[in-house]
Design an enzyme around this catalytic site. Structure first.
Site, PDB file in Angstrom:
ATOM      1  N   LYS A 171      31.395 -21.814  37.138  1.00  0.00           N
ATOM      2  CA  LYS A 171      30.752 -21.480  35.863  1.00  0.00           C
ATOM      3  C   LYS A 171      31.392 -22.258  34.715  1.00  0.00           C
ATOM      4  CE  LYS A 171      28.056 -19.383  32.929  1.00  0.00           C
ATOM      5  NZ  LYS A 171      27.814 -18.021  32.555  1.00  0.00           N
ATOM      6  N   THR A 202      31.190 -13.753  32.558  1.00  0.00           N
ATOM      7  CA  THR A 202      31.914 -15.021  32.630  1.00  0.00           C
ATOM      8  C   THR A 202      33.319 -14.794  32.093  1.00  0.00           C
ATOM      9  OG1 THR A 202      29.907 -16.303  32.339  1.00  0.00           O
ATOM     10  CG2 THR A 202      31.970 -17.421  31.855  1.00  0.00           C
ATOM     11  N   LYS A 254      34.055 -18.247  23.866  1.00  0.00           N
ATOM     12  CA  LYS A 254      34.970 -17.608  24.835  1.00  0.00           C
ATOM     13  C   LYS A 254      35.058 -18.449  26.109  1.00  0.00           C
ATOM     14  CE  LYS A 254      32.797 -14.393  27.228  1.00  0.00           C
ATOM     15  NZ  LYS A 254      32.481 -14.823  28.578  1.00  0.00           N
TER      16      LYS A 254
HETATM   17  P1  NA7 Z   1      26.125  -8.857  25.291  1.00  0.00           P
HETATM   18  O1  NA7 Z   1      24.672  -8.824  24.995  1.00  0.00           O
HETATM   19  O2  NA7 Z   1      27.093  -8.976  24.157  1.00  0.00           O
HETATM   20  O3  NA7 Z   1      26.474  -7.522  26.140  1.00  0.00           O
HETATM   21  C1  NA7 Z   1      27.785  -7.187  26.501  1.00  0.00           C
HETATM   22  C2  NA7 Z   1      27.743  -5.886  27.265  1.00  0.00           C
HETATM   23  O4  NA7 Z   1      29.061  -5.590  27.748  1.00  0.00           O
HETATM   24  C3  NA7 Z   1      27.319  -4.692  26.397  1.00  0.00           C
HETATM   25  O5  NA7 Z   1      26.554  -3.826  27.195  1.00  0.00           O
HETATM   26  C4  NA7 Z   1      28.670  -4.072  26.043  1.00  0.00           C
HETATM   27  O6  NA7 Z   1      28.584  -2.701  25.731  1.00  0.00           O
HETATM   28  C5  NA7 Z   1      29.431  -4.280  27.332  1.00  0.00           C
HETATM   29  N1  NA7 Z   1      30.884  -4.224  27.163  1.00  0.00           N
HETATM   30  C6  NA7 Z   1      31.668  -5.115  26.520  1.00  0.00           C
HETATM   31  N2  NA7 Z   1      32.961  -4.751  26.594  1.00  0.00           N
HETATM   32  C7  NA7 Z   1      32.994  -3.604  27.301  1.00  0.00           C
HETATM   33  C8  NA7 Z   1      34.040  -2.750  27.729  1.00  0.00           C
HETATM   34  N3  NA7 Z   1      35.323  -3.003  27.430  1.00  0.00           N
HETATM   35  N4  NA7 Z   1      33.717  -1.652  28.448  1.00  0.00           N
HETATM   36  C9  NA7 Z   1      32.434  -1.389  28.752  1.00  0.00           C
HETATM   37  N5  NA7 Z   1      31.386  -2.170  28.382  1.00  0.00           N
HETATM   38  C10 NA7 Z   1      31.671  -3.259  27.671  1.00  0.00           C
HETATM   39  O7  NA7 Z   1      26.502 -10.036  26.294  1.00  0.00           O
HETATM   40  P2  NA7 Z   1      25.569 -10.756  27.379  1.00  0.00           P
HETATM   41  O8  NA7 Z   1      24.802  -9.727  28.129  1.00  0.00           O
HETATM   42  O9  NA7 Z   1      24.857 -11.905  26.751  1.00  0.00           O
HETATM   43  O10 NA7 Z   1      26.700 -11.404  28.325  1.00  0.00           O
HETATM   44  C11 NA7 Z   1      27.469 -10.585  29.194  1.00  0.00           C
HETATM   45  C12 NA7 Z   1      28.364 -11.474  30.042  1.00  0.00           C
HETATM   46  O11 NA7 Z   1      27.579 -12.423  30.825  1.00  0.00           O
HETATM   47  C13 NA7 Z   1      29.349 -12.330  29.249  1.00  0.00           C
HETATM   48  O12 NA7 Z   1      30.555 -12.474  29.966  1.00  0.00           O
HETATM   49  C14 NA7 Z   1      28.608 -13.654  29.125  1.00  0.00           C
HETATM   50  O13 NA7 Z   1      29.499 -14.716  28.857  1.00  0.00           O
HETATM   51  C15 NA7 Z   1      27.864 -13.767  30.434  1.00  0.00           C
HETATM   52  P3  NA7 Z   1      28.184  -2.213  24.222  1.00  0.00           P
HETATM   53  O14 NA7 Z   1      26.690  -2.104  24.212  1.00  0.00           O
HETATM   54  O15 NA7 Z   1      28.705  -3.245  23.261  1.00  0.00           O
HETATM   55  O16 NA7 Z   1      28.859  -0.900  24.073  1.00  0.00           O
END
Ligand code: NA7
Length: 284
Positions: free
Chosen positions: A168, A93, A236
């Protein structure tokens, strides 16, 4: 059709698992690499070394990362490996502007980008019962529908790039209102000394019944606020809604009140709680 998933957080891990069940998942990558290795071990799929590797190995790349800058970072990393026939489906999102920017960058390679945010929470991601709202090219949506059907109950075309994210935003404003209503009402009932399990059961069958009351009511009245949907992520989203307001001539008082009440909770270390943790500020 080979699908890959980037971002194995609360939502992405469930989506990837459902793609495995349909035999569609070819590769996964997660920034914290241990998570990708754990997932790969459990589901018998390859843990890619980085995002470009997923782009190179897959036709459809489903991304599920946190915020606007994260989507653009992942998209930029994949650009050298994208090209005609490949589709990036972003389920994060973020703002509609970011979706349109990502779509332009991806289109420059000959590939396609769909903004495809989801609603249904962690349970919805695990059970493939989420609804998906999609912006971009409609024919591309139809082409990747087998992948979207594996991870969601429905994937509805909303209009050109950004339209999925605007839809959304509408959803997230409603979620704020529902969270406000349910937490405030249940805290009132608990302060009155009612049997809250009975309250939730009887009201779930009436006009105030809702998914949130049924799924989060029983836990919030016990002081349990496990995700779910992290409060920091909802903040956010509400900030995105607030930013979209400029020059629109409408007010969002529920959004403003919710942001105000989330702030001390998040600053107090509760940003990873489910949004039903708003109950903390309503309790007597
Ligand atoms: P989570 O459980 O906080 O997971 C976020 C995921 O995104 C997690 O795997 C992170 O990797 C990954 N992430 C975040 N920033 C990056 C960047 N810059 N590069 C690569 N990977 C990244 O969130 P949710 O699954 O609850 O939600 C995800 C989205 O769906 C969000 O926009 C919600 O609002 C709706 P990590 O494990 O931290 O290394």
């Amino acid at each position: 059709m080979k699908a890959g998933v980037i971002g194995l957080g609360a939502m992405g891990a469930g989506m990837a698992a459902n793609l495995t069940k349909q035999g569609l998942l070819a590769a996964v990558w997660n920034r914290t690499y241990d998570k990708a290795v754990d997932f790969a071990g459990q589901h018998g799929v390859a843990a890619a070394a980085d995002a470009p590797t997923v782009a190179a190995q897959c036709d459809v790349i489903v991304t599920c990362v946190s915020a606007d800058a994260d989507v653009l970072e992942v998209v930029d990393a994949m650009l050298p490996e994208l090209g005609e026939g490949k589709v990036v489906v972003d389920t994060s999102t973020v703002s509609a502007d970011t979706a349109r920017e990502a779509a332009e960058r991806v289109a420059a390679t000959g590939a396609q980008f769909l903004d495809a945010p989801v609603s249904g929470g962690k349970e919805g991601a695990e059970k493939a019962t989420m609804v998906m709202m999609v912006g971009g090219d409609e024919a591309t949506l139809e082409r990747v529908r087998p992948v979207l059907s594996a991870i969601s109950r429905s994937a509805t075309y909303m209009g050109p790039s950004g339209a999925g994210q605007v839809t959304k935003a509408v959803n997230q404003i409603m979620v704020a209102g529902i969270n406000q209503g349910v937490t405030e009402a249940l805290a009132f009932g608990q302060a009155q000394g009612l049997d809250m399990d009975k309250v939730i059961e009887v009201l779930s069958g009436g006009a105030a019944g809702s998914w949130f009351l049924q799924h989060r009511g029983p836990t919030m009245v016990r002081g349990v606020y496990e995700p779910g949907f992290k409060m920091a992520l909802h903040r956010k989203d509400l900030e995105i809604c607030r930013a979209m307001l400029e020059n629109m001539g409408v007010a969002l008082p529920v959004v403003e009140m919710t942001l105000k009440q989330y702030r001390p909770l998040i600053e107090g270390g509760h940003g990873d709680d489910d949004i039903s943790g708003l109950y903390r500020s309503k309790r007597a």
